[in-house]
Design an enzyme around this catalytic site. Structure first.
Site, mmCIF file in Angstrom:
data_model
loop_
_atom_site.group_PDB
_atom_site.id
_atom_site.type_symbol
_atom_site.label_atom_id
_atom_site.label_comp_id
_atom_site.label_asym_id
_atom_site.label_seq_id
_atom_site.Cartn_x
_atom_site.Cartn_y
_atom_site.Cartn_z
ATOM 1 N N ASP A 123 -4.370 -12.792 4.673
ATOM 2 C CA ASP A 123 -5.722 -12.249 5.172
ATOM 3 C C ASP A 123 -6.950 -12.488 4.488
ATOM 4 O O ASP A 123 -8.252 -12.422 4.854
ATOM 5 C CB ASP A 123 -5.634 -10.790 5.366
ATOM 6 C CG ASP A 123 -5.362 -10.081 4.045
ATOM 7 O OD1 ASP A 123 -4.864 -10.541 3.033
ATOM 8 O OD2 ASP A 123 -5.309 -8.879 4.161
ATOM 9 N N HIS B 262 0.656 -1.252 0.018
ATOM 10 C CA HIS B 262 -0.008 0.201 -0.091
ATOM 11 C C HIS B 262 0.930 1.332 -0.005
ATOM 12 O O HIS B 262 0.320 2.436 -0.175
ATOM 13 C CB HIS B 262 -1.052 0.154 1.222
ATOM 14 C CG HIS B 262 -1.911 -1.084 1.283
ATOM 15 N ND1 HIS B 262 -2.844 -1.221 0.270
ATOM 16 C CD2 HIS B 262 -2.358 -1.878 2.225
ATOM 17 C CE1 HIS B 262 -3.739 -2.170 0.518
ATOM 18 N NE2 HIS B 262 -3.199 -2.756 1.699
#
Length: 319
Positions: A253, A136
């Site tokens: 995740d 990110h």
């Protein structure tokens, strides 16, 4: 499979309510044979002394391959001004944290990623066990727990040596920083499977282009659906782009062990995957015959990270 790691990455301390905890890596080190394998990889690839390991895995010289000098200096200075166990946030959403040793830890995450890329270039598949994660992070700002973009820096290092690199991002969330890196480069391809309408919520602004494949799947996606869609797109894109190397942003995740945690499900959503999906990915990569390296991204329970990493070294659990 080489496992590249540096203990300084544990020293990126964050508040207790932040999901990106040192325990994500400590769970791996708690497995004796896995810890021994990490140590063996370090000893086998570098001279058997601590100074050699520190020098080889310190990624500070590579930061400018993606990040601006001003941003690098900002992270370094703000980190150095903090006391022990003192924290500060550095992004507008107040979710990316700095502590006293965060800059150094993030440099070692970059260094481990570059070293894993170099080993893959020699034909040795490798996994950089990194934190903080990176996909990110933008050239001039932090985002989503990420300080420096590990996979973008490692890929740019390879690209400048004439390699064609496909980045496969398995994280639940679109790697928006990596996407920003890839979009202007003809010799890099970004392939991402992630949850639709989930943070960073780019469903209506980011679409597949010539060198990107962005696949949006709903919350609760099952393993059968995931593998079916993976098989539909990835082999064809590998044949079309024909990379010389593959980089994997390995976020776990997506595993049901993360989704089954009430707090994570409430804040992040999730899929219902196990290591079977990772095994299928590895099978597809191996069918193409190209070496690869992986860097750790998300995965916020010890069970998810452990199951995901074990799948890369050829051990598949029911998690």
């Amino acid at each position: 499979m080489n496992l590249i790691y540096h203990p300084r990455m544990l020293e990126h301390y964050v508040p207790d309510d932040c999901p990106e905890q040192p325990g994500r890596l400590e769970a791996l080190l708690a497995v004796p044979w896995l810890s021994a394998r990490i140590a063996s990889a370090l000893q086998g690839n570098y001279r058997d002394d601590q100074e050699s390991v520190h020098r080889a895995l310190n990624g500070e010289p590579y930061l400018k391959l993606f990040h601006t000098p001003r941003y690098i200096q900002q992270i370094k200075e703000e980190s150095s001004h903090l006391g022990e166990r003192e924290f500060t946030t550095i992004d507008q959403e107040r979710e990316t944290w700095l502590s006293a040793r965060s800059y150094e830890a993030a440099c070692y995450a970059v260094g481990a990623s570059v070293q894993a890329a170099e080993l893959a270039r020699k034909g040795e598949n490798s996994f950089a066990l990194t934190r903080p994660p990176g996909h990110h992070a933008f050239p001039d700002k932090s985002h989503g727990f990420c300080l420096f973009n590990n996979v973008a820096i490692a890929t740019e290092h390879l690209r400048r040596q004439g390699e064609r690199v496909m980045i496969i991002d398995l994280d639940l969330h679109l790697g928006d920083g990596t996407l920003a890196y890839v979009e202007s480069k003809e010799d890099v391809f970004y392939f991402s499977f992630h949850q639709e309408e989930e943070w960073p919520r780019t469903r209506f602004t980011s679409k597949s282009k010539g060198n990107t494949r962005l696949v949006y799947l709903p919350e609760g996606t099952t393993e059968d659906t995931y593998i079916s869609v993976l098989r539909e797109y990835l082999p064809a894109d590998l044949r079309r782009f024909h990379p010389s190397l593959i980089a994997v942003s390995a976020g776990f995740d997506t595993y049901k062990t993360d989704h089954d945690q009430p707090l994570l499900r409430e804040t992040m959503g999730g899929f219902m995957l196990t290591s079977q999906s990772t095994r299928e990915l590895i099978n597809i990569i191996n069918e193409g015959g190209k070496p690869y390296f992986a860097v750790l991204e998300g995965g916020y329970t010890a069970e998810s990270v452990l199951a995901g990493v074990l799948s890369f070294v050829g051990i598949f659990s029911a998690l």
